[in-house]
Scaffold this motif. Structure first.
Motif, short mmCIF file in Angstrom:
data_model
loop_
_atom_site.label_atom_id
_atom_site.label_comp_id
_atom_site.label_asym_id
_atom_site.label_seq_id
_atom_site.Cartn_x
_atom_site.Cartn_y
_atom_site.Cartn_z
N UNK A 1 0.83 -1.20 0.00
CA UNK A 1 0.00 0.00 0.00
C UNK A 1 0.86 1.25 0.00
N UNK A 2 1.89 1.25 0.80
CA UNK A 2 2.72 2.44 0.91
C UNK A 2 3.97 2.31 0.06
N UNK A 3 4.36 3.41 -0.52
CA UNK A 3 5.55 3.43 -1.38
C UNK A 3 6.78 3.81 -0.56
N UNK A 4 7.92 3.70 -1.20
CA UNK A 4 9.16 4.15 -0.55
C UNK A 4 9.09 5.64 -0.26
N UNK A 5 8.45 6.37 -1.17
CA UNK A 5 8.29 7.82 -0.98
C UNK A 5 7.48 8.11 0.30
N UNK A 6 6.44 7.31 0.53
CA UNK A 6 5.61 7.44 1.72
C UNK A 6 6.45 7.22 2.98
N UNK A 7 7.22 6.14 2.98
CA UNK A 7 8.07 5.80 4.13
C UNK A 7 9.12 6.89 4.36
N UNK A 8 9.71 7.39 3.28
CA UNK A 8 10.70 8.46 3.42
C UNK A 8 10.06 9.73 3.99
N UNK A 9 8.85 10.01 3.57
CA UNK A 9 8.15 11.18 4.11
C UNK A 9 7.85 11.00 5.59
N UNK A 10 7.49 9.78 5.98
CA UNK A 10 7.27 9.49 7.39
C UNK A 10 8.54 9.75 8.20
N UNK A 11 9.67 9.35 7.65
CA UNK A 11 10.96 9.60 8.32
C UNK A 11 11.18 11.11 8.52
N UNK A 12 10.86 11.88 7.51
CA UNK A 12 11.03 13.34 7.60
C UNK A 12 10.08 13.92 8.63
N UNK B 1 3.43 18.92 20.89
CA UNK B 1 4.80 18.92 20.40
C UNK B 1 5.32 17.54 20.04
N UNK B 2 4.52 16.51 20.30
CA UNK B 2 4.93 15.14 19.98
C UNK B 2 3.93 14.52 19.01
N UNK B 3 4.47 13.79 18.05
CA UNK B 3 3.61 13.11 17.08
C UNK B 3 2.87 11.94 17.75
N UNK B 4 1.68 11.68 17.26
CA UNK B 4 0.97 10.45 17.60
C UNK B 4 0.80 9.69 16.29
N UNK B 5 0.51 8.41 16.40
CA UNK B 5 0.28 7.61 15.20
C UNK B 5 -0.91 8.18 14.42
N UNK B 6 -1.93 8.63 15.13
CA UNK B 6 -3.11 9.21 14.49
C UNK B 6 -2.74 10.46 13.69
N UNK B 7 -1.94 11.33 14.26
CA UNK B 7 -1.56 12.55 13.56
C UNK B 7 -0.66 12.26 12.37
N UNK B 8 0.26 11.33 12.54
CA UNK B 8 1.12 10.95 11.40
C UNK B 8 0.27 10.36 10.27
N UNK B 9 -0.67 9.52 10.66
CA UNK B 9 -1.56 8.89 9.66
C UNK B 9 -2.39 9.95 8.94
N UNK B 10 -2.91 10.91 9.69
CA UNK B 10 -3.73 11.97 9.11
C UNK B 10 -2.90 12.84 8.16
N UNK B 11 -1.73 13.22 8.60
CA UNK B 11 -0.85 14.07 7.78
C UNK B 11 -0.47 13.36 6.48
N UNK B 12 -0.08 12.10 6.59
CA UNK B 12 0.33 11.34 5.40
C UNK B 12 -0.86 11.07 4.47
N UNK B 13 -2.05 10.90 5.04
CA UNK B 13 -3.25 10.71 4.22
C UNK B 13 -3.55 11.97 3.41
N UNK B 14 -3.32 13.14 4.02
CA UNK B 14 -3.52 14.39 3.30
C UNK B 14 -2.53 14.54 2.15
N UNK B 15 -1.30 14.14 2.39
CA UNK B 15 -0.24 14.32 1.40
C UNK B 15 -0.26 13.26 0.30
N UNK B 16 -0.62 12.04 0.64
CA UNK B 16 -0.52 10.94 -0.33
C UNK B 16 -1.86 10.34 -0.73
#
Length: 154
Positions: free
Chosen positions: A83-94, A108-123
């Motif tokens: 489902x996720x590309x290398x680009x997705x994983x690299x963006x998660x790292x950033x 000030x700290x990421x949660x899995x929910x916020x990371x998921x939401x942000x990446x869903x918006x971008x990808x």
């Protein structure tokens, strides 16, 4: 001279047999073996016993043979699609190296929910919080470790 089988021409059979000699994934080897056995007139049950595959797998590759698509033995993907590309994983790292506040989140700290939401918006790819956690774990991180001191070493 080799006699023609039920479905394959001599040339097609030779190509499949030669492919068996290559260093193949076991799933691809099984596909070829299924088709070669079916071409000799073996039944689906006999093929399943000989190759050690499910009825569904044998049925599918016998059908591919019968409709003249034996050459597609290595076209179909194996396993669950990624489902996720290398680009997705690299963006998660950033993202984990940056503050969620930079993206409009209140903490000030990421949660899995916020990371998921942000990446869903971008990808425009929806994954579970659990999958985000698994991706982080594969990078040697966890939600507990997402502090500035850990990220500086990432």
């Amino acid at each position: 001279m080799d006699t023609q089988g039920l479905y394959l021409t001599t040339r097609e059979r030779k190509i499949l047999q030669q492919s068996l000699h290559a260093d193949l994934r076991s799933e691809w080897r099984r596909r070829i073996e299924i088709m070669l056995l079916a071409d000799t007139g073996k039944t689906q049950t006999q093929i399943c016993k000989a190759v050690g595959c499910s009825q569904e797998t044998a049925r599918y590759w016998i059908m591919m043979l019968q409709i003249g698509q034996a050459h597609k033995w290595n076209d179909s993907s194996i396993g669950r699609p990624k489902v996720v590309s290398d680009e997705y994983v690299n963006r998660l790292k950033v993202l984990v190296c940056q503050s969620p506040r930079d993206y409009g989140y209140s903490n000030g700290r990421w949660t899995a929910q916020w990371l998921r939401t942000q990446l869903a918006q971008e990808f425009d790819i929806q994954v579970s919080n659990y999958h985000i956690t698994r991706l982080l774990k594969s990078m040697g991180l966890s939600m507990r470790k997402l502090s500035s001191s850990t990220l500086n070493h990432f």
